[in-house]
Enzyme design. Structure first.
Site, PDB file in Angstrom:
ATOM      1  N   THR A 152       0.872  -1.183   0.000  1.00  0.00           N
ATOM      2  CA  THR A 152       0.000   0.000   0.000  1.00  0.00           C
ATOM      3  C   THR A 152       0.908   1.232   0.000  1.00  0.00           C
ATOM      4  O   THR A 152       1.351   1.680  -1.035  1.00  0.00           O
ATOM      5  CB  THR A 152      -0.971  -0.010   1.195  1.00  0.00           C
ATOM      6  N   THR A 185      -0.208  -2.780  10.875  1.00  0.00           N
ATOM      7  CA  THR A 185      -1.091  -2.846   9.710  1.00  0.00           C
ATOM      8  C   THR A 185      -0.409  -3.715   8.668  1.00  0.00           C
ATOM      9  O   THR A 185       0.057  -3.259   7.641  1.00  0.00           O
ATOM     10  CB  THR A 185      -1.433  -1.460   9.145  1.00  0.00           C
ATOM     11  N   GLU A 265       6.346   4.849   7.319  1.00  0.00           N
ATOM     12  CA  GLU A 265       5.967   6.068   6.598  1.00  0.00           C
ATOM     13  C   GLU A 265       6.705   7.300   7.120  1.00  0.00           C
ATOM     14  O   GLU A 265       6.613   7.643   8.302  1.00  0.00           O
ATOM     15  CB  GLU A 265       4.461   6.289   6.719  1.00  0.00           C
ATOM     16  N   ASN A 384      -0.054  10.932   6.087  1.00  0.00           N
ATOM     17  CA  ASN A 384      -1.261  10.441   6.746  1.00  0.00           C
ATOM     18  C   ASN A 384      -2.375  11.478   6.800  1.00  0.00           C
ATOM     19  O   ASN A 384      -3.540  11.104   6.950  1.00  0.00           O
ATOM     20  CB  ASN A 384      -0.907   9.942   8.146  1.00  0.00           C
ATOM     21  N   SER A 389      -7.397  11.415   0.529  1.00  0.00           N
ATOM     22  CA  SER A 389      -7.854  12.553  -0.277  1.00  0.00           C
ATOM     23  C   SER A 389      -7.092  12.661  -1.588  1.00  0.00           C
ATOM     24  O   SER A 389      -6.166  11.914  -1.835  1.00  0.00           O
ATOM     25  CB  SER A 389      -7.693  13.841   0.530  1.00  0.00           C
TER      26      SER A 389
END
Length: 389
Positions: A152, A185, A265, A384, A389
């Site tokens: 992802t 995750t 991230e 994040n 969006s």
């Protein structure tokens, strides 16, 4: 160096259109036997995605013959329709494998994993044809493509293998955010060509995850979709002891866990929080997790600031046994704090490199534990804040 290294497994990764980028987004791992034993560990989050609930039911039967995974959508918080879609995915995968590969397999033999944005139904009109393509693409060297298809926000695919005399353990993983204790995750599929019953696999997997996946914490956030599966084919005709199997599975889990935290991230620092001299392992883990999750500590490392006072303050919020005036803290080998007060000059600490090691000695016993974490950067906040969006 991947999930298809052990004998008896094939895998594939294909692009089905679930991701707007057009990148691979459907993966399939198939166990061709002769054994089909399995074990699994799942998220500790009370809000569980439909694929987690399905796969937990599958594991009660003690057999997993295939795992179908998708990125591009978590299928979490999607109500009864989301669970029906998971069931449909398993039924469809079993049907295609029976028809095209002549495998005697049913939907109850297939685990399902999903990852991506929470709260939206999967586009089944794309997912199911993707399963067809993945079955067609199954190959003994398909592990790397499967690892790519489950990414992802990951920047690199994650593969690992542990070789032993005549048998091996392999694995793939995804994960770069929502990395916190009680897994992360992550979707992880681990395979072995060793022969082992369900109880042995379960014991080995839980022992491995306890000291690897459960000890990485990038941002303190727990996912709804965490799944770690261990499948055994028995194709090597070797039956290692529980200790031997646990060691090999732990080696793969540690490798994958370090790849996960290394790809977290926005991270600019890969930080090991080592707690020594604890009265119990639980105390060591609690102190390590508390320091790892402290935003003041994390932002200090982002700014290359060896602010040991923030570390000591975080330790003080725990219930672990310690005396404040006996705690020592080192950062990259420089003991900046001795007996709860300033010691060596903090200017000696070199934080110019990515890897950082914090050592905290509580002087209360012989137990220790290490938690791996990252800093908190501008890039993490940006990624994040704009995720959906």
């Amino acid at each position: 160096m991947t999930v298809t290294h052990p004998k008896g497994f094939k895998a594939a990764g294909v692009a089905a259109g679930l991701k707007a980028s057009g990148n691979p987004d459907v993966a399939l791992v198939v166990n061709e036997g002769p054994d089909y034993t399995a074990a699994g560990v799942f998220t500790g989050n009370r809000v569980k995605a439909a694929p987690v609930l399905w796969s937990q039911q599958v594991l009660k039967g003690g057999v997993i013959r295939a795992v179908v995974l998708n990125s591009g959508g978590a299928n979490a918080c999607t109500g009864s329709q989301g669970f029906r879609d998971t069931h449909t995915t398993a039924e469809h995968t079993a049907s295609v494998l029976r028809t095209t590969k002549k495998l005697m397999i049913g939907p109850g033999d297939i685990a399902v994993c999903s990852t991506g944005l929470i709260g939206e139904l999967l586009p089944m009109d794309k997912l199911l044809p993707g399963v067809n393509a993945a079955v067609k693409a199954l190959a003994a060297d398909g592990g790397p493509r499967a690892a790519e298809a489950i990414m992802t926000t990951d920047t690199v695919a994650k593969n690992a293998v542990a070789r032993r005399d005549g048998w091996s353990v392999g694995g793939i993983a995804k994960g770069a955010g929502m990395l916190a204790p009680a897994l992360a995750t992550m979707l992880v599929v681990i395979t072995t060509d060793a022969s082992a019953d369900n109880e042995t696999l379960d014991a080995a997997l839980r022992a491995a995850t306890r000291v690897t996946f459960d000890r990485i914490d990038a941002d303190g956030c727990m996912s709804t979709n965490d799944t770690v599966l261990l499948l055994a084919s028995g194709a090597s005709d070797r039956q290692p002891s529980l200790a031997e199997l646990t060691a090999a599975v732990t080696e793969v889990c540690h490798d994958l866990a370090q790849q996960l935290i290394g790809d977290a991230e926005g991270a600019t620092k890969h930080i090991a929080i080592e707690v020594a001299g604890a009265a119990s392992e639980a105390d060591a883990v609690q102190v390590g997790r508390t320091v790892a999750g402290n935003n003041l500590v994390k932002t200090a490392f982002f700014g290359n600031d060896p602010n040991w006072g923030r570390i000591l303050a975080a330790v003080g919020t725990t219930s672990a046994a310690f005396e404040p005036d006996r705690v020592d803290v080192a950062i990259n080998g420089v003991w900046v704090c001795r007996n709860g007060a300033a010691a060596e000059d903090r200017a000696k600490v070199d934080l110019s490199k990515r890897d950082v090691r914090v050592t905290i000695n509580l002087h209360e016993g012989e137990m220790n534990a290490t938690i791996w974490t990252t800093d908190l950067s501008h890039a993490y906040v940006h990624e994040n804040s704009a995720y959906s969006s």
